[in-house]
Design a protein around this motif. Structure first.
Motif, PDB file in Angstrom:
ATOM      1  N   PRO A  83     -33.614 -45.812  34.113  1.00 71.83           N
ATOM      2  CA  PRO A  83     -33.704 -44.369  34.397  1.00 71.83           C
ATOM      3  C   PRO A  83     -32.787 -43.528  33.527  1.00 71.83           C
ATOM      4  CG  PRO A  83     -33.516 -45.644  36.434  1.00 71.83           C
ATOM      5  CD  PRO A  83     -33.256 -46.590  35.313  1.00 71.83           C
ATOM      6  N   TRP A  84     -31.605 -44.046  33.182  1.00 69.13           N
ATOM      7  CA  TRP A  84     -30.642 -43.292  32.387  1.00 69.13           C
ATOM      8  C   TRP A  84     -30.925 -43.398  30.884  1.00 69.13           C
ATOM      9  CZ3 TRP A  84     -29.780 -47.270  35.773  1.00 69.13           C
ATOM     10  CH2 TRP A  84     -29.575 -48.519  35.230  1.00 69.13           C
ATOM     11  N   ASN A  85     -31.879 -44.213  30.495  1.00 70.27           N
ATOM     12  CA  ASN A  85     -32.263 -44.332  29.084  1.00 70.27           C
ATOM     13  C   ASN A  85     -33.764 -44.576  29.006  1.00 70.27           C
ATOM     14  OD1 ASN A  85     -32.231 -44.583  26.317  1.00 70.27           O
ATOM     15  ND2 ASN A  85     -31.410 -46.660  26.304  1.00 70.27           N
ATOM     16  N   THR A 103     -31.683 -39.371  21.098  1.00 75.94           N
ATOM     17  CA  THR A 103     -30.464 -40.179  21.141  1.00 75.94           C
ATOM     18  C   THR A 103     -29.939 -40.338  19.724  1.00 75.94           C
ATOM     19  OG1 THR A 103     -31.370 -41.418  23.019  1.00 75.94           O
ATOM     20  CG2 THR A 103     -29.449 -42.349  21.913  1.00 75.94           C
ATOM     21  N   PRO A 104     -28.803 -39.756  19.398  1.00 76.95           N
ATOM     22  CA  PRO A 104     -28.298 -39.844  18.023  1.00 76.95           C
ATOM     23  C   PRO A 104     -27.822 -41.247  17.683  1.00 76.95           C
ATOM     24  CG  PRO A 104     -26.674 -38.789  19.434  1.00 76.95           C
ATOM     25  CD  PRO A 104     -27.912 -38.972  20.275  1.00 76.95           C
ATOM     26  N   ASP A 105     -28.014 -41.631  16.436  1.00 80.31           N
ATOM     27  CA  ASP A 105     -27.528 -42.913  15.926  1.00 80.31           C
ATOM     28  C   ASP A 105     -26.275 -42.631  15.113  1.00 80.31           C
ATOM     29  OD1 ASP A 105     -27.025 -45.343  14.801  1.00 80.31           O
ATOM     30  OD2 ASP A 105     -28.990 -45.589  13.858  1.00 80.31           O
ATOM     31  N   LYS A 106     -25.132 -43.103  15.597  1.00 78.36           N
ATOM     32  CA  LYS A 106     -23.857 -42.773  14.949  1.00 78.36           C
ATOM     33  C   LYS A 106     -23.395 -43.851  13.969  1.00 78.36           C
ATOM     34  CE  LYS A 106     -20.854 -40.841  17.839  1.00 78.36           C
ATOM     35  NZ  LYS A 106     -20.086 -40.573  19.086  1.00 78.36           N
ATOM     36  N   SER A 107     -24.285 -44.742  13.594  1.00 87.65           N
ATOM     37  CA  SER A 107     -23.938 -45.757  12.601  1.00 87.65           C
ATOM     38  C   SER A 107     -24.016 -45.154  11.203  1.00 87.65           C
ATOM     39  CB  SER A 107     -24.878 -46.955  12.698  1.00 87.65           C
ATOM     40  OG  SER A 107     -26.213 -46.553  12.441  1.00 87.65           O
ATOM     41  N   ILE A 108     -23.267 -45.743  10.278  1.00 80.85           N
ATOM     42  CA  ILE A 108     -23.342 -45.351   8.870  1.00 80.85           C
ATOM     43  C   ILE A 108     -23.455 -46.606   8.019  1.00 80.85           C
ATOM     44  CG2 ILE A 108     -22.015 -43.228   9.248  1.00 80.85           C
ATOM     45  CD1 ILE A 108     -19.607 -44.634   7.949  1.00 80.85           C
ATOM     46  N   GLY A 109     -23.723 -46.420   6.732  1.00 80.35           N
ATOM     47  CA  GLY A 109     -23.857 -47.558   5.831  1.00 80.35           C
ATOM     48  C   GLY A 109     -25.276 -48.077   5.801  1.00 80.35           C
ATOM     49  N   ALA A 475     -23.100 -31.109  28.253  1.00 82.31           N
ATOM     50  CA  ALA A 475     -23.844 -30.226  27.360  1.00 82.31           C
ATOM     51  C   ALA A 475     -23.518 -30.622  25.924  1.00 82.31           C
ATOM     52  CB  ALA A 475     -23.483 -28.770  27.611  1.00 82.31           C
ATOM     53  N   GLU A 476     -24.560 -30.806  25.105  1.00 83.18           N
ATOM     54  CA  GLU A 476     -24.386 -31.217  23.709  1.00 83.18           C
ATOM     55  C   GLU A 476     -25.180 -30.294  22.801  1.00 83.18           C
ATOM     56  OE1 GLU A 476     -24.396 -35.826  23.315  1.00 83.18           O
ATOM     57  OE2 GLU A 476     -25.755 -35.338  24.964  1.00 83.18           O
ATOM     58  N   TYR A 477     -24.569 -29.941  21.697  1.00 81.90           N
ATOM     59  CA  TYR A 477     -25.265 -29.162  20.672  1.00 81.90           C
ATOM     60  C   TYR A 477     -25.258 -29.953  19.367  1.00 81.90           C
ATOM     61  CZ  TYR A 477     -26.170 -25.797  16.992  1.00 81.90           C
ATOM     62  OH  TYR A 477     -26.686 -25.170  15.866  1.00 81.90           O
ATOM     63  N   PHE A 478     -26.440 -30.077  18.761  1.00 81.51           N
ATOM     64  CA  PHE A 478     -26.584 -30.790  17.495  1.00 81.51           C
ATOM     65  C   PHE A 478     -27.125 -29.838  16.427  1.00 81.51           C
ATOM     66  CE2 PHE A 478     -27.119 -33.915  20.847  1.00 81.51           C
ATOM     67  CZ  PHE A 478     -26.376 -34.999  20.416  1.00 81.51           C
ATOM     68  N   LYS A 514     -28.925 -30.165  24.294  1.00 80.37           N
ATOM     69  CA  LYS A 514     -29.250 -31.179  25.288  1.00 80.37           C
ATOM     70  C   LYS A 514     -28.269 -31.069  26.444  1.00 80.37           C
ATOM     71  CE  LYS A 514     -29.874 -36.196  25.859  1.00 80.37           C
ATOM     72  NZ  LYS A 514     -29.803 -37.528  25.170  1.00 80.37           N
ATOM     73  N   VAL A 515     -28.798 -30.854  27.647  1.00 80.99           N
ATOM     74  CA  VAL A 515     -27.977 -30.714  28.846  1.00 80.99           C
ATOM     75  C   VAL A 515     -28.385 -31.805  29.840  1.00 80.99           C
ATOM     76  CG1 VAL A 515     -27.270 -29.223  30.748  1.00 80.99           C
ATOM     77  CG2 VAL A 515     -27.762 -28.230  28.493  1.00 80.99           C
TER      78      VAL A 515
END
Length: 658
Positions: A83-85, A103-109, A475-478, A514-515
């Motif tokens: 439910p949460w994802n 859902t942001p992906d915060k990986s790099i490389g 609350a998130e702002y992208f 996103k709230v």
């Protein structure tokens, strides 16, 4: 005779508890003596003495937490239906899946870019390292006489007080609901944790293996809602586009195997909390660590039948073998310094590190070698439980993905149990395009895109949580520049040679708010848990995500029969607003935006469930999508792929401490 029996018991316990001879582990011998003397056993083994740590925990200090024996959320065995994802997928357990919400992906490389089956993988970072005063094992199974057959076995054993080994094995076999929806996996891990008697040296090691095999049926030939009209029919009788069986069965298969090794050494003063107890913590003042890992991933698509119903782009290929192989060797060196007072309430931390990655890439036509060198670090200050401020950075300074970075800052401000806690967050990320966007050499899709720019993401977030009120809100702002996605090639003249062909695409600036709000109510033994997510963007069609998602769970929880039967019985409901449904590119394993804008009608989906705990056994019974029996008769989340019909599921978990 009784003496002989007692001697045998002593021998058996001696074998089980080999090496556990320190005072902390003398309980097994006490038990054996009690049996010998026909006395009541003085030791009661319980979950209290079975504890574990994760890699993230041990990067900060040496401490453990007790295993979870509750039955809360036990019914959510399917990672597609958390439910949460929440997710959208091809209609059955194990098949290609994508997050429903942004859902942001915060990986790099370097990243291969295949994500459709990653929810089912066991990765080195998720492995648990145990401390088990008594041998711990668990058997878990879902299915039996139902379609989904999911099995897990877990074992952890202390060789001696400093050294533990553990292993777990997962197996799944599911038939699905529609033709050619079979899925199977075989996966597992073996891990070990050694801590020296001085508590200064720690060694972690694990080996993971994954074999995930998802059949592909190309979707149903009649992809309208008319298949749900009239009497409910067996989904297996509905025609699908791909029908190959046995050695000709079309599938996407992932092989993902790896070995991980970490060695760390503490210098200087060691601060101990809860000394001599299972929850003991060792906090260093200086720590050196080296991590090394080898990981090999292989992505395979296969089919061997004619494309009679246009499941693929234009072409006459009958037998197709498309493969991508990625091998990675990584080495990371870190040094961490801590400054704290004797009460451990105030702590400052500085961590610096260097990481080298060697990558070998191969597909149907090309082979390449890449290398990345990155520096990383973080600074953290914790003032009691009131203030916790952290700043971290990770940047690639030399290599294939030069210029990638992730800088992040968080601040937790605790205001007491009655008022709650506020968390402020921000990060900036610069990320290279994943490999599937820059290069694809498959039978139906080919491109080489060196013109794609790095994706830059700016994020601000605010979170408030009050456990006493059962409330959490975020609350998130992208702000995202050069967002990457797949789309169908433009085809204004309806050229059949361009149908279902996909290509990488990149947007300009993209704004997203996103709230997320969670509120749990309790009325005596009745509970009502709620989760609401609101998303708003100026590019909702590109993101292919709903504006609103809600989940609600109403249940009764109690303990009966003199605290023996702990149970809960409830009803879940979830709903999301209509959105532009993505399509699925079978051989590329990617979800994409098609030229046809389709928004499927959406409906509430109801699930009834019962969970219980009886001593060491957890059980669940669930009836999912129960409202199919009245309305609606079916629904879609991915174009052409109907979702699962109503179904019963049963699962059990049994833990042993001996």
């Amino acid at each position: 005779m009784r003496g002989l029996f007692g001697w045998c018991i002593l021998m058996l316990i001696g074998l089980y508890s080999y090496g556990q001879v320190d005072d902390e582990f003398s309980s097994a011998l006490d038990s054996a003596r009690a049996l010998e003397d026909n006395k009541k056993d003085s030791v009661v083994f319980s979950a209290k003495y079975v504890r574990y740590a994760t890699l993230d925990m041990l990067k900060h200090a040496s401490y453990t937490q007790q295993i979870d024996t509750s039955h809360r959320n036990f019914q959510y065995y399917n990672k597609q239906n958390l439910p949460w994802n929440p997710s959208i997928h091809l209609g059955s357990y194990g098949l290609a899946t994508r997050d429903l919400l942004f859902t942001p992906d915060k990986s790099i490389g370097f990243q291969p870019g295949f994500h459709a089956l990653e929810r089912y993988l066991i990765l080195p970072d998720s492995v648990r390292y145990y401390r088990a005063r008594a041998r711990y094992s668990e058997l878990y199974a879902v299915g039996f006489f139902f379609d989904d057959q999911v099995f897990r076995a877990r074992l952890a054993q202390n060789i001696n007080p400093q050294w533990n080994i553990a292993a777990e094995y997962h197996a799944a076999n599911t038939d699905g609901f529609y033709y050619n929806q079979a899925y199977s996996d075989r996966k597992g891990s073996v891990s070990t944790w050694y801590e020296s008697k001085s508590r200064r040296y720690n060694l972690l090691m694990n080996a993971t293996f994954n074999k995930v095999d998802a059949s592909e049926n190309g979707s149903v030939t009649n992809d309208t809602t008319s298949i749900f009209e009239g009497e409910i029919q067996s989904p297996f009788s509905i025609q699908t586009k791909l029908r190959g069986q046995q050695q000709n069965r079309p599938f996407n298969k992932w092989l993902d195997n790896g070995v991980f090794l970490r060695q760390s050494f503490y210098l200087g003063r060691l601060d101990t909390v809860h000394a001599g107890k299972p929850e003991m913590e060792i906090h260093p003042t200086n720590a050196f660590a080296h991590n090394t890992s080898i990981r090999q991933r292989k992505y395979i698509f296969f089919k061997n039948e004619e494309d009679l119903y246009s499941a693929f782009p234009f072409g006459d290929a009958v037998e197709v073998h498309d493969t991508t192989k990625v091998t990675n060797i990584s080495n990371e060196f870190t040094y961490t310094f801590y400054l704290r007072n004797k009460s451990l309430k105030n702590e400052a931390k500085v961590n610096v590190g260097f990481q080298n990655d060697l990558i070998w890439y191969a597909d149907n036509l090309t082979r390449d070698f890449f290398q990345n060198n990155a520096v990383k670090g973080d600074i953290r200050y914790q003032f009691s439980d009131k203030v916790d401020v952290a700043v971290s950075g990770h940047q690639i300074v030399v290599g294939e993905n030069f210029g990638d970075y992730l800088y992040e800052a968080t601040a937790d401000v605790g205001m007491g149990q009655k008022i709650g806690k506020v968390t402020l967050g921000a990060y900036t990320q610069n990320k290279s395009p994943e490999m599937v966007f820059t290069r694809m050499n498959y039978t139906y899709h080919q491109w080489l895109r060196n013109d794609l720019n790095k994706t830059k993401t700016q994020n601000l977030s605010f979170r408030y949580k009050n456990d006493k009120l059962g409330f959490s809100g975020k609350a998130e702002y992208f702000l995202i520049n050069n967002y990457l996605y797949f789309r169908e090639v433009d085809n204004p003249n309806d050229n059949e040679r361009l149908d279902r062909l996909i290509e990488p695409a990149q947007s300009g600036n993209l704004n997203l708010l996103k709230v997320t709000v969670g509120q749990n109510f309790k009325f005596g033994n009745f509970h009502l848990d709620n989760l609401v997510v609101y998303q708003k963007s100026d590019q909702m069609d590109i993101l292919s995500t709903p504006e609103l998602y809600t989940w609600h769970s109403f249940y009764y929880q109690d303990i009966w029969f003199d605290k023996v039967l702990d149970f809960a019985i409830g009803l879940d409901g979830k709903f999301n607003t209509p959105f532009k449904a993505p399509t699925y590119a079978i051989n590329a394993g990617q979800f994409y935006n098609s030229n046809v804008d389709i928004e499927f009608s959406t409906y509430p989906v109801l699930d009834a469930w019962f969970t219980t705990n009886i001593k060491r056994v957890n059980l669940f019974i669930s009836y999912n999508f129960l409202n199919q029996n009245f309305y609606p008769r079916g629904y879609y989340t991915v174009r052409r792929y109907p979702m699962n019909p109503a179904n019963f599921r049963f699962g059990v978990s049994w833990k042993f401490y001996d």
